[in-house]
Design a protein around this motif. Sequence first.
Motif, PDB file in Angstrom:
ATOM      1  N   GLY A 160      52.199  47.314  47.167  1.00  0.00           N
ATOM      2  CA  GLY A 160      53.478  47.113  46.798  1.00  0.00           C
ATOM      3  C   GLY A 160      54.142  47.227  46.180  1.00  0.00           C
ATOM      4  O   GLY A 160      55.592  47.100  46.024  1.00  0.00           O
ATOM      5  N   LEU A 161      54.006  47.421  44.833  1.00  0.00           N
ATOM      6  CA  LEU A 161      54.187  47.813  43.814  1.00  0.00           C
ATOM      7  C   LEU A 161      54.321  49.657  43.663  1.00  0.00           C
ATOM      8  O   LEU A 161      55.155  49.670  43.052  1.00  0.00           O
ATOM      9  N   ILE A 162      53.924  50.103  44.652  1.00  0.00           N
ATOM     10  CA  ILE A 162      53.702  51.327  45.024  1.00  0.00           C
ATOM     11  C   ILE A 162      55.216  51.778  45.617  1.00  0.00           C
ATOM     12  O   ILE A 162      55.928  52.408  45.075  1.00  0.00           O
ATOM     13  N   ASP A 163      55.732  50.894  47.120  1.00  0.00           N
ATOM     14  CA  ASP A 163      56.773  51.046  46.941  1.00  0.00           C
ATOM     15  C   ASP A 163      57.993  50.267  46.776  1.00  0.00           C
ATOM     16  O   ASP A 163      58.758  51.053  46.835  1.00  0.00           O
ATOM     17  N   ARG A 164      57.695  49.300  45.321  1.00  0.00           N
ATOM     18  CA  ARG A 164      58.627  49.225  44.672  1.00  0.00           C
ATOM     19  C   ARG A 164      59.178  50.082  43.640  1.00  0.00           C
ATOM     20  O   ARG A 164      60.368  50.458  43.453  1.00  0.00           O
ATOM     21  N   LYS A 165      58.282  51.063  43.654  1.00  0.00           N
ATOM     22  CA  LYS A 165      58.313  52.520  41.823  1.00  0.00           C
ATOM     23  C   LYS A 165      59.238  53.301  43.289  1.00  0.00           C
ATOM     24  O   LYS A 165      59.698  53.923  42.891  1.00  0.00           O
ATOM     25  N   ALA A 166      59.017  53.520  44.414  1.00  0.00           N
ATOM     26  CA  ALA A 166      60.116  54.133  45.684  1.00  0.00           C
ATOM     27  C   ALA A 166      60.572  53.762  45.598  1.00  0.00           C
ATOM     28  O   ALA A 166      61.374  54.973  45.168  1.00  0.00           O
ATOM     29  N   ALA A 167      61.368  52.688  44.958  1.00  0.00           N
ATOM     30  CA  ALA A 167      62.190  52.683  45.776  1.00  0.00           C
ATOM     31  C   ALA A 167      62.999  52.476  44.442  1.00  0.00           C
ATOM     32  O   ALA A 167      64.031  52.530  44.624  1.00  0.00           O
ATOM     33  N   TYR A 168      62.500  52.841  43.185  1.00  0.00           N
ATOM     34  CA  TYR A 168      63.413  52.096  42.106  1.00  0.00           C
ATOM     35  C   TYR A 168      63.493  54.110  42.260  1.00  0.00           C
ATOM     36  O   TYR A 168      64.439  54.421  41.396  1.00  0.00           O
TER      37      TYR A 168
END
Length: 155
Positions: free
Chosen positions: A42-50
């Motif tokens: 989830g954190l990796i996905d969130r970073k990708a969104a940023y």
Amino acid sequence: MAVFHYRMESILNIKYQMENQAKMDLGRAQSKLIEEEETLQGLIDRKAAYMEEGRRMRSKALNVRELKDNSSAMKIMDEMIGRQKQMVVRAEEKVEAAREKLQEVMQERKMHEKLKEKALEEFLREENAAEAKAVDELTSYTYGQRGKEEAVQEG
């Protein structure tokens, strides 16, 4: 015929309980590992969104404030991802420790089962020997009685 009683049955039962407990501990550790891995993803996905948001902002009119916020958010995400990776490693270590404990407990249980099997085999050998002895005694007695009857009839 006598009934077989294993004198260490209570220890074997405890080994079964310990094995079940170790299985439950392993299951909990694996669940925790999955949870930590999902959090990391989830954190990796969130970073990708940023990162995608940063690319989008750079492609249109530049707003320095938004770019700085985006950069800060990505740095924070990197830190969070690093901490979460450590949590995943710790969860993996716990899973491995639980797996080793389960393996150890299973080996102990199997050892006690082998001891029980050997005790049963010994019991059966003793019972068979006692039965054979009883049959021999009965045969000898019967043969002896026939010999006495024949001697009485002849005399």
